[in-house]
Design an enzyme around this catalytic site. Structure first.
Site, PDB file in Angstrom:
ATOM      1  N   VAL A 195      58.234  49.458  51.514  1.00  9.52           N
ATOM      2  CA  VAL A 195      58.145  50.644  50.939  1.00  9.52           C
ATOM      3  C   VAL A 195      56.890  50.526  49.963  1.00  9.52           C
ATOM      4  O   VAL A 195      56.888  49.696  49.300  1.00  9.52           O
ATOM      5  CB  VAL A 195      59.262  51.174  50.444  1.00  9.52           C
ATOM      6  CG1 VAL A 195      59.236  52.584  49.654  1.00  9.52           C
ATOM      7  CG2 VAL A 195      60.538  51.438  51.022  1.00  9.52           C
ATOM      8  N   CYS A 196      55.953  51.567  50.041  1.00 16.15           N
ATOM      9  CA  CYS A 196      54.903  51.729  49.249  1.00 16.15           C
ATOM     10  C   CYS A 196      53.945  50.454  49.133  1.00 16.15           C
ATOM     11  O   CYS A 196      53.765  49.877  50.160  1.00 16.15           O
ATOM     12  CB  CYS A 196      55.517  51.942  47.687  1.00 16.15           C
ATOM     13  SG  CYS A 196      54.127  52.515  46.599  1.00 16.15           S
ATOM     14  N   SER A 197      53.524  49.798  48.124  1.00 13.99           N
ATOM     15  CA  SER A 197      52.940  48.385  48.132  1.00 13.99           C
ATOM     16  C   SER A 197      53.511  47.274  48.537  1.00 13.99           C
ATOM     17  O   SER A 197      53.283  46.209  48.587  1.00 13.99           O
ATOM     18  CB  SER A 197      52.037  48.289  46.869  1.00 13.99           C
ATOM     19  OG  SER A 197      53.234  48.217  45.805  1.00 13.99           O
TER      20      SER A 197
END
Length: 207
Positions: free
Chosen positions: A99-101
């Protein structure tokens, strides 16, 4: 199905808790927070800690891995015990996800070479530096590697996985159980739609 969510200092809470809530609601799914050592790990705001109840050694072969993002990603990318665990776990997972970075951590572990992947809009293009092909989509599935865009996209990703694992009906039931029916008060959730000046203000919050 056993899901492992690795935690590291300064992770973003919703990156981890969003998928946790979706998947933990489903029958037959166990979700475990893991870290180098058992104990509390503090998030990016410094005010919330989640307890890792297992170490990497305790759970070497989960069915699913969900790597959260956050400002601590840079340090996590050089955390060799975490990267070694990811490489080993990936050999046996049904899905390896981020998720995300958190996608940068997968990239640092060598998981994203030549793979289409996404992350938070502010750092999307940098995925090329870890061998991935950056894609501006909310959820990107490439075989058993699944990446989600920024923060809230982890909920969508978890529902996507759940639909594949246990059927659309189960995913829909969980979506209803958590009343995930987003109707944001503003249409400013992506740089393409945000009013003038909002990108700069958002960047000041996350930089």
């Amino acid at each position: 199905m056993h899901v492992a969510i690795p935690l590291y200092p300064r992770f973003t809470a919703l990156d981890a808790v969003g998928p946790y809530t979706v998947l933990a609601f489903a029958p037959g799914v166990t979700v475990t927070f893991v870290a180098g050592e058992v104990g509390p790990v503090t998030d990016d705001q410094g005010t919330l800690s989640i307890t890792a109840t297992a170490s990497y050694a305790d759970l070497p072969r989960p069915d699913v891995v969900v790597v959260p993002g956050g400002p601590g990603t840079l340090e996590a990318m050089s955390d060799e015990p975490l990267l070694a665990w990811l490489r080993e776990a990936h050999e046996h997972t049904r899905w390896t996800t981020s998720v995300c970075s958190g996608s940068y951590v997968l990239g640092a572990a060598g998981v994203l070479k030549g793979v289409r992947a996404t992350t938070h809009w502010a750092v999307l293009e940098g995925l090329a530096d870890v061998g991935a092909e950056p894609v501006s989509e909310r959820v990107v599935a490439e075989g058993k590697i699944v990446t989600a865009a920024g923060v809230s996209a982890g909920i969508d990703m978890a529902l996507t996985l759940l639909a594949q694992a246990d059927g659309v009906e189960t995913a829909q039931a969980v979506q209803l159980a958590i009343e995930y029916d987003p109707r944001p008060p503003f249409d400013a959730g992506s740089p393409a739609k945000a009013p003038e000046g909002t990108v700069e203000r958002a960047m000041s919050l996350i930089s």
